[in-house]
Design a protein around this motif. Sequence first.
Motif, PDB file in Angstrom:
ATOM      1  N   GLY A 217       0.893  -1.217  -0.154  1.00 13.06           N
ATOM      2  CA  GLY A 217      -0.013  -0.006  -0.019  1.00 13.06           C
ATOM      3  C   GLY A 217       0.739   1.247   0.039  1.00 13.06           C
ATOM      4  N   GLU A 218       2.232   1.203   0.110  1.00 14.22           N
ATOM      5  CA  GLU A 218       2.920   2.182   0.206  1.00 14.22           C
ATOM      6  C   GLU A 218       3.891   2.546  -0.814  1.00 14.22           C
ATOM      7  OE1 GLU A 218       5.261   2.366   4.096  1.00 14.22           O
ATOM      8  OE2 GLU A 218       3.283   2.057   5.295  1.00 14.22           O
ATOM      9  N   ALA A 219       3.934   1.455  -1.765  1.00  8.15           N
ATOM     10  CA  ALA A 219       4.856   1.366  -3.055  1.00  8.15           C
ATOM     11  C   ALA A 219       4.862   2.605  -3.754  1.00  8.15           C
ATOM     12  CB  ALA A 219       4.632   0.165  -3.710  1.00  8.15           C
ATOM     13  N   ALA A 220       3.679   3.036  -4.194  1.00 11.19           N
ATOM     14  CA  ALA A 220       3.473   3.947  -5.120  1.00 11.19           C
ATOM     15  C   ALA A 220       4.112   5.347  -4.372  1.00 11.19           C
ATOM     16  CB  ALA A 220       2.092   4.403  -5.663  1.00 11.19           C
ATOM     17  N   ASP A 221       3.563   5.641  -3.450  1.00 17.29           N
ATOM     18  CA  ASP A 221       3.793   6.803  -2.489  1.00 17.29           C
ATOM     19  C   ASP A 221       5.421   6.939  -2.403  1.00 17.29           C
ATOM     20  OD1 ASP A 221       1.367   7.957  -2.404  1.00 17.29           O
ATOM     21  OD2 ASP A 221       1.164   6.948  -0.596  1.00 17.29           O
ATOM     22  N   ARG A 222       6.130   5.795  -2.068  1.00 17.60           N
ATOM     23  CA  ARG A 222       7.458   5.892  -1.833  1.00 17.60           C
ATOM     24  C   ARG A 222       8.384   6.119  -3.110  1.00 17.60           C
ATOM     25  NH1 ARG A 222       9.798   1.734   2.756  1.00 17.60           N
ATOM     26  NH2 ARG A 222       7.905   1.856   4.401  1.00 17.60           N
ATOM     27  N   GLN A 223       7.932   5.440  -4.270  1.00 21.19           N
ATOM     28  CA  GLN A 223       8.391   5.534  -5.607  1.00 21.19           C
ATOM     29  C   GLN A 223       8.298   6.887  -5.800  1.00 21.19           C
ATOM     30  OE1 GLN A 223       8.691   3.062  -9.304  1.00 21.19           O
ATOM     31  NE2 GLN A 223       6.543   4.370  -9.401  1.00 21.19           N
ATOM     32  N   GLU A 228      10.172  12.185  -7.996  1.00 22.50           N
ATOM     33  CA  GLU A 228       9.621  13.511  -8.317  1.00 22.50           C
ATOM     34  C   GLU A 228      10.999  14.439  -8.396  1.00 22.50           C
ATOM     35  OE1 GLU A 228       6.685  14.774  -5.639  1.00 22.50           O
ATOM     36  OE2 GLU A 228       5.222  13.817  -6.911  1.00 22.50           O
ATOM     37  N   PRO A 229      12.021  14.259  -7.450  1.00 13.79           N
ATOM     38  CA  PRO A 229      12.984  15.160  -7.375  1.00 13.79           C
ATOM     39  C   PRO A 229      13.922  14.972  -9.069  1.00 13.79           C
ATOM     40  CG  PRO A 229      13.049  14.129  -5.436  1.00 13.79           C
ATOM     41  CD  PRO A 229      11.997  13.469  -6.313  1.00 13.79           C
ATOM     42  N   VAL A 230      13.942  13.851  -9.544  1.00 14.85           N
ATOM     43  CA  VAL A 230      14.616  13.493 -10.669  1.00 14.85           C
ATOM     44  C   VAL A 230      13.821  14.375 -11.871  1.00 14.85           C
ATOM     45  CG1 VAL A 230      15.206  11.702 -12.373  1.00 14.85           C
ATOM     46  CG2 VAL A 230      15.318  11.234 -10.012  1.00 14.85           C
ATOM     47  N   PHE A 231      12.539  13.924 -11.829  1.00 19.58           N
ATOM     48  CA  PHE A 231      11.710  14.848 -12.942  1.00 19.58           C
ATOM     49  C   PHE A 231      11.908  16.445 -12.692  1.00 19.58           C
ATOM     50  CE2 PHE A 231       9.592  10.881 -13.411  1.00 19.58           C
ATOM     51  CZ  PHE A 231       9.112  10.637 -14.568  1.00 19.58           C
ATOM     52  N   ALA A 232      11.992  16.974 -11.542  1.00 18.76           N
ATOM     53  CA  ALA A 232      12.417  18.360 -11.528  1.00 18.76           C
ATOM     54  C   ALA A 232      13.755  18.963 -11.721  1.00 18.76           C
ATOM     55  CB  ALA A 232      11.928  18.808 -10.117  1.00 18.76           C
TER      56      ALA A 232
END
Length: 254
Positions: A217-223, A228-232
Motif C-alpha cells: 500500500g505504500e509502494a506508489a508513494d515511496r516511489q 519527483e526530484p528527478v523529474f524536477a
Amino acid sequence: MSDVVRTEYADGIAVITLDRPEARNAVTRAVSEGVAAALDELDARDDLAVGIITGAGGTFCAGMDLKGFLAGERPGIEGRGFAGITEAPPRKPLIAAVEGYALAGGCEVVLACDLVVAAENARFGLPEVKRGLVAAAGGLLRLPQRVPYQVAMELALTGGFLPAPKAHAYGLVNRLTAPGGALSGALELAREVAANGPLAVQVSKQVIAGAPAWPAGEAADRQRALVEPVFASQDAKEGARAFAEKRPPRWTGR
C-alpha cells in the motif's frame, strides 16, 4: 591506495580489483577495508557514475581467507559486512566482472552487485557447508531471489558449483563473455550505464532494490517521493532538450 585492492578511474567508471592472486583473492580485513574505501569514493565523486569489481589473476574471489580466520581474524566491517559491501552496497550501480571462481564470500560479493558479467568458464558457489560454516554474508538471503528456490537450496546444502552458462540461464548473470573477457564485457556494460542521466540511474537502482521490502500500500508513494526530484532536475530538462536538438545530453547530476 591499498596493497591488496587496486582502483582505477576513467570515463565515469571506477574499476576495483581484488589483488591477492596468490591467494585466489581471498578476503582479509585489509581487503574489506580497501573495498569499503573504494566504494565510498565511487559514491562521493560526481565524475563517477558506475563501478566494476573484479579479481586479479583469473579468479574473482575464493571467499574468506581461512588462514586468517584460524588466526582469529574476521574480515567483515561493522555496518558494511563481508568485503566492505555485503551489508551496505554502494548507492551507484556496481557490476561484478567474474573470471574463474566466485565462491563462498566471493559469490556473496557478486550477489551484492547490481549486474554481473561472467566468462563462460566461470563458476559460482556457496561451499561453506563443506567447511562447517554458513553463507552468512548475504548468500542465503540473496541467492533465492536470483535463482529458483530449489536451485538455491541445492547449492547451499551441497556446496556444489553453478557454471556460468546455467547462472546466465537462471538470470543471475547478465552477460557471458569468452574466457578472459569478463572485464572488457563489464566495461562495455558500464559505458552504457554511464551514458545515462546519473540521478535517474541512481534512483532507478534505489527503487528496484528497495521495492520488494515496501508494503504494497505504500509502494506508489515511496516511489513518487524518490522520482519527483528527478523529474524536477536540471538533468531531466537537459535530456528533453538534447532529444529535441538531436545531440548527446550533457549531464550535470543536478
